[in-house]
Design a protein around this motif. Sequence first.
Motif, short mmCIF file in Angstrom:
data_model
loop_
_atom_site.label_atom_id
_atom_site.label_comp_id
_atom_site.label_asym_id
_atom_site.label_seq_id
_atom_site.Cartn_x
_atom_site.Cartn_y
_atom_site.Cartn_z
N LEU A 4 0.90 -1.19 -0.05
CA LEU A 4 0.04 -0.12 0.11
C LEU A 4 0.87 1.07 -0.07
O LEU A 4 0.66 2.18 -0.73
CB LEU A 4 -0.83 -0.15 1.21
CG LEU A 4 -1.74 1.19 1.44
CD1 LEU A 4 -2.67 1.24 0.13
CD2 LEU A 4 -2.52 1.15 2.63
N ASN A 51 -5.89 12.12 4.79
CA ASN A 51 -6.65 10.93 4.43
C ASN A 51 -7.69 10.51 5.77
O ASN A 51 -8.47 11.41 6.16
CB ASN A 51 -5.94 9.55 3.98
CG ASN A 51 -4.78 9.25 4.92
OD1 ASN A 51 -3.44 10.03 4.69
ND2 ASN A 51 -4.58 8.03 5.12
N ASP A 52 -7.55 9.41 6.39
CA ASP A 52 -8.34 8.86 7.26
C ASP A 52 -8.76 9.78 8.44
O ASP A 52 -7.82 10.59 8.94
CB ASP A 52 -7.88 7.69 7.99
CG ASP A 52 -7.02 6.55 7.31
OD1 ASP A 52 -7.35 6.84 5.92
OD2 ASP A 52 -6.51 5.69 7.55
N MET A 79 3.10 11.24 8.23
CA MET A 79 1.87 11.40 8.87
C MET A 79 1.62 12.02 10.17
O MET A 79 2.43 11.82 10.98
CB MET A 79 1.02 10.26 8.87
CG MET A 79 0.44 9.67 7.45
SD MET A 79 -0.77 10.64 7.05
CE MET A 79 -0.30 11.33 5.46
N SER A 109 -2.98 5.95 11.74
CA SER A 109 -4.50 5.98 12.26
C SER A 109 -4.76 5.45 13.61
O SER A 109 -3.85 4.72 13.91
CB SER A 109 -5.25 5.23 11.12
OG SER A 109 -5.63 6.26 10.01
N ARG A 182 -1.84 -2.50 12.74
CA ARG A 182 -1.96 -1.07 12.81
C ARG A 182 -3.65 -0.51 13.09
O ARG A 182 -4.62 -1.36 12.91
CB ARG A 182 -1.63 -0.19 11.50
CG ARG A 182 -2.25 -0.82 10.47
CD ARG A 182 -1.57 0.44 9.06
NE ARG A 182 -2.17 0.06 8.08
CZ ARG A 182 -1.58 -0.91 7.13
NH1 ARG A 182 -0.49 -1.44 7.53
NH2 ARG A 182 -1.94 -1.23 5.98
N GLU A 234 -7.66 -2.76 7.05
CA GLU A 234 -7.42 -1.47 7.78
C GLU A 234 -8.33 -0.58 8.69
O GLU A 234 -9.45 -1.08 8.32
CB GLU A 234 -6.78 -0.46 6.83
CG GLU A 234 -5.65 -0.88 5.60
CD GLU A 234 -5.09 0.08 4.91
OE1 GLU A 234 -4.00 0.30 4.96
OE2 GLU A 234 -6.05 0.70 4.11
N ALA A 300 -11.83 4.04 5.24
CA ALA A 300 -11.51 4.31 6.56
C ALA A 300 -12.42 4.75 7.50
O ALA A 300 -11.75 5.52 8.66
CB ALA A 300 -10.14 5.07 6.28
#
Length: 518
Positions: A4, A51-52, A79, A109, A182, A234, A300
Amino acid sequence: MGKLISNKRIGQLICLFFFFPISILMGQSQPEKPEPYRPAIHFTPKEYWMNDPNGLVYYGGNYHLFYQYYPGGTVWGPMHWGHAVSKDLLHWEHLPIALYPDSLGYIFSGSVIVDHLNTAGLQEGKEKTLIAIFTYHDSKGEKAGTSTFQTQGMAYSNDGGFTWKKYANNPVLNNPRKKDFRDPKVSWYAKEKKWIMTLAVGNHVEFYSSSNLKAWTYLSSFGEKEGAHGGVWECPDLIKMQDASSGKEAWVLLVSIGNGGPNGGSATQYFTGTFNGKTFLNDEKPEMVKWVDQGTDNYAGVTYFDAPGKHPIFIGWMSNWQYAQQVPTHPWRSAITIPRELTLIKNSKGFHLLSQPIKQYTSLLEMDISQQVKDTISLSDAAYTMQVDADLVSNDVNENIQLLEWNNKWGDTLSLKYNPATAEIILNRLQSGPGDFNPSFNRIIRGKRLQANGRLSLQLIVDRSSIEIFADKGSLVITALFFPSKPYQWVRVTSTSSKIKAISAKYTAIKPILQSAN
Ligand code: FRU
């Protein structure tokens, strides 16, 4: 993660080549609207990459929204946790970055809980401690080819979630040599007064428990042979819900998968069953796959900790890893979905999850700019909602019946059809605008209704570059992005088809409330 992340890196490179020419082109064609795709009611970062959604928590009258954020560019990168806060989940105030990468890695995340009983012993004053549990992603370890580069870390806030300190003895959960390890979602298991961590581990989830959030014990695994496995698992979420009809307790497990969604790329599946504080049991056959949203652009998503009200509140990332890093927005990328209330119903086929926009969303509707649509209406602004009800003559018609069409005079068209024989709602964005920033974007999106009865009810929320379709009171949801070269000027309701007895469509404008409307 390896695959990913490397896809993300490839995306960064592709962007260097493709994004800039497209943005220059857009700038030339729309000088009067520099940000034509910026949503009017969906949260976006002011600039840079998101993102998430992370750490969704309600405390002291505030809904906190943390999110995966790279403040150094409009593609994925090291991140951080970006931060915003809202009183109503609609009007958001941007706040400073909450968590920065440190020597243990990037901040991936995770979730935030309120430590009501001070189980971690970190409370300092009157405010309850808010505790974030997140994944540390050590990019050096990843590059060096180790398998232990993702661990779980902790941070805490003594001022109701506004400022954060990292816990001194991180990580709180070490990596047992599992490459993808994760996205911890922590919840409180009241029956046994303990914390449960639901973690995504490659092709399954693992449950851990703790009495103090600092020491975690492995409980069980779920999913290796269940549900969809087109991509790595995820961002899980384990939610205690009630069956709306019987009032009985039921458990829902959300699991996002990076690839293999119903319309390609990223999507979120869910399982329904029981959880006894240790193991989750699926009440469906292992091969059964159920999707939270059948569209292309809801990934997500997780729910709020401690949100008031009867129903869990869900927010997703309104994009798809296939093309998220190339969508033609600037100077930011990505928005969240409209916050949604989840309910669970049981029918002859088993449990089914419904999503509907949060109730307070109706406060944004401009009721005086509301009208029945007979044929075509001109769109003055691109944020509006539509309620469309169609009575279908027969369910045997194996043909796509045109319901709605959006156009502009430059030839961009987005269309919505229905096929009674297959019970599919079909959103065609092939000609919706220049979609050549990524071949995966150009597609027809299909969603299947739960029951193919003769009355189709659609609630649509359109916000400049996104459409969210809630069909049959939220039992089918389709979220999708589109990028017309210039805003659509008209929406046309097709009421002439002999396959439809009656179609009623109501259009209501929505107040633009976020960022500049340009
Ligand atoms: C999902 C995801 C998570 C990870 C984060 C990294 O979109 O890949 O699994 O924690 O994004 O930004």
